[in-house]
Design a protein around this motif. Structure first.
Motif, PDB file in Angstrom:
ATOM      1  N   THR A  39       0.627  -1.256  -0.150  1.00 50.43           N
ATOM      2  CA  THR A  39      -0.124   0.169  -0.200  1.00 50.43           C
ATOM      3  C   THR A  39       0.834   1.084   0.016  1.00 50.43           C
ATOM      4  OG1 THR A  39      -0.026  -0.263   2.372  1.00 50.43           O
ATOM      5  CG2 THR A  39      -1.719  -1.058   1.115  1.00 50.43           C
ATOM      6  N   GLY A  40       2.122   1.068   0.263  1.00 57.96           N
ATOM      7  CA  GLY A  40       2.898   2.294   0.368  1.00 57.96           C
ATOM      8  C   GLY A  40       4.383   2.079  -0.123  1.00 57.96           C
ATOM      9  N   LYS A  55       2.571   8.505  -8.461  1.00 54.69           N
ATOM     10  CA  LYS A  55       2.740   7.354  -7.218  1.00 54.69           C
ATOM     11  C   LYS A  55       1.653   6.668  -7.056  1.00 54.69           C
ATOM     12  CE  LYS A  55       1.284  11.025  -3.575  1.00 54.69           C
ATOM     13  NZ  LYS A  55       1.899  11.565  -2.443  1.00 54.69           N
ATOM     14  N   TYR A  56       0.202   7.400  -7.186  1.00 55.59           N
ATOM     15  CA  TYR A  56      -1.101   6.574  -6.932  1.00 55.59           C
ATOM     16  C   TYR A  56      -1.063   5.662  -8.284  1.00 55.59           C
ATOM     17  CZ  TYR A  56      -2.105   9.313  -2.788  1.00 55.59           C
ATOM     18  OH  TYR A  56      -2.279  10.156  -1.532  1.00 55.59           O
ATOM     19  N   GLY A  72       1.330   2.049   5.386  1.00 54.95           N
ATOM     20  CA  GLY A  72       1.688   2.345   3.983  1.00 54.95           C
ATOM     21  C   GLY A  72       0.566   3.492   3.374  1.00 54.95           C
ATOM     22  N   ILE A  73      -0.563   3.374   3.630  1.00 60.46           N
ATOM     23  CA  ILE A  73      -1.636   4.450   2.935  1.00 60.46           C
ATOM     24  C   ILE A  73      -1.125   5.935   3.556  1.00 60.46           C
ATOM     25  CG2 ILE A  73      -3.866   5.002   3.035  1.00 60.46           C
ATOM     26  CD1 ILE A  73      -4.610   1.990   3.047  1.00 60.46           C
ATOM     27  N   TRP A 106       1.576   6.623   4.765  1.00 60.14           N
ATOM     28  CA  TRP A 106       2.710   7.287   4.539  1.00 60.14           C
ATOM     29  C   TRP A 106       2.938   7.927   2.850  1.00 60.14           C
ATOM     30  CZ3 TRP A 106       5.952   5.811   0.261  1.00 60.14           C
ATOM     31  CH2 TRP A 106       7.166   6.086   0.224  1.00 60.14           C
ATOM     32  N   ILE A 107       2.138   7.062   2.141  1.00 62.22           N
ATOM     33  CA  ILE A 107       2.355   7.558   0.559  1.00 62.22           C
ATOM     34  C   ILE A 107       1.279   9.093   0.657  1.00 62.22           C
ATOM     35  CG2 ILE A 107       0.247   6.370   0.016  1.00 62.22           C
ATOM     36  CD1 ILE A 107       1.788   5.813  -2.764  1.00 62.22           C
ATOM     37  N   ARG A 108       0.401   8.862   1.505  1.00 65.13           N
ATOM     38  CA  ARG A 108      -0.414  10.214   1.457  1.00 65.13           C
ATOM     39  C   ARG A 108       0.485  11.448   1.629  1.00 65.13           C
ATOM     40  NH1 ARG A 108      -5.300   9.566   5.249  1.00 65.13           N
ATOM     41  NH2 ARG A 108      -5.826   7.883   3.714  1.00 65.13           N
ATOM     42  N   PHE A 123       8.641  10.262  -3.155  1.00 62.06           N
ATOM     43  CA  PHE A 123       8.180   8.777  -3.735  1.00 62.06           C
ATOM     44  C   PHE A 123       9.128   8.034  -4.781  1.00 62.06           C
ATOM     45  CE2 PHE A 123       5.864   5.822  -6.247  1.00 62.06           C
ATOM     46  CZ  PHE A 123       5.494   4.936  -5.178  1.00 62.06           C
TER      47      PHE A 123
END
Length: 251
Positions: free
Chosen positions: A29-30, A171-172, A222-223, A225-227, A234
């Motif tokens: 997820t991240g 990234k997404y 992970g969600i 973190w990536i946000r 990233f």
């Protein structure tokens, strides 16, 4: 009651298993590619080939979490380029499984990925486009490598990461495409692991169930973190983790 004493002998063993599950959730997820760090942890616990059967259901759970959250983010044109060749990679892996030691596969794949990673980093440094990525064979070549390495040792994370980095995916879209690709690939691997390699059993599945809270915890982190990770950050972080993954394949 299921007896796990065949595989788990101490709290340290439980810690290794739960750490591997957490890293897998975090990767899906991240923090892309970090799941490669989970592979040696499970090898320590279960041995090289048996570990592929133990880790596969954990990967499937994490893939499902990632797809549920990023289900609309996938770039399907890239997935469709990879999948047919990935299935061919399955067949190659099954054909040569008994002929060549897995360590030699690992080192060979590490060298190949190092060459491609080096070319990608050189292109980025010079501010040039990756000329290979537009060639008809580029996607299928990575699909073949991904299918082969995921079948041999669940080590396709770096393969997919280098491919998605090289096509400059945001990234997404990166995470969503990665999630859908591995969801399809890993669920297709289940029958092979059950009937051809006979390394998934009811006992191993019950052990995998114990890891679900840690997969969920890693997925949630992970969600988050990536946000909060900027696009450039990233890419740089994923590149660094992928470099580490390639080095692990070489040693």
């Amino acid at each position: 009651m299921i007896d796990f004493s065949t595989w788990i002998h101490s709290p340290w063993d439980w810690g290794l298993l739960f750490s591997a599950a957490f890293l897998i959730g975090l990767s899906k997820t991240g923090i892309q590619g970090i799941s490669i760090l989970a592979v040696p942890l499970t090898v320590i616990l279960f041995g090289a080939k048996p570990s592929t059967g133990f880790i596969l259901p954990i990967l499937c759970i994490a893939d499902l979490i990632a797809v549920i959250y990023y289900r609309r983010r996938a770039e399907w044109k890239y997935i469709l380029k990879l999948l047919p060749a990935a299935l061919a990679g399955f067949a190659v892996a099954l054909g040569v499984d008994r002929l060549i030691p897995p360590t030699e596969f690992k080192h060979l794949m590490g060298v190949c990925l190092l060459v491609v990673l080096g070319a990608m980093l050189w292109s980025d440094r010079k501010g040039k486009e990756n000329r290979w990525s537009s060639r008809w064979w580029y996607g299928p070549l990575f699909g073949l490598a991904g299918g082969f390495t995921t079948m041999i040792g669940n080590a396709a994370g770096p393969v997919m990461a280098i491919y998605l980095l090289s096509v400059k995916m945001p990234k997404y879209s990166f995470v969503g495409t990665n999630a859908w690709f591995f969801l399809v690939i890993n669920y297709l691997k289940i029958p092979v692991q059950v009937w051809a390699w006979n390394n998934i059993s009811m006992s191993s599945l019950m052990l995998d169930v114990c890891t679900i809270p840690f997969v969920l915890a890693g997925g949630l982190l992970g969600i988050v973190w990536i946000r909060h990770m900027p696009e450039k950050g990233f890419r740089r972080f994923t590149t660094a983790v992928t470099c580490l993954s390639v080095i692990m394949l070489l040693v």
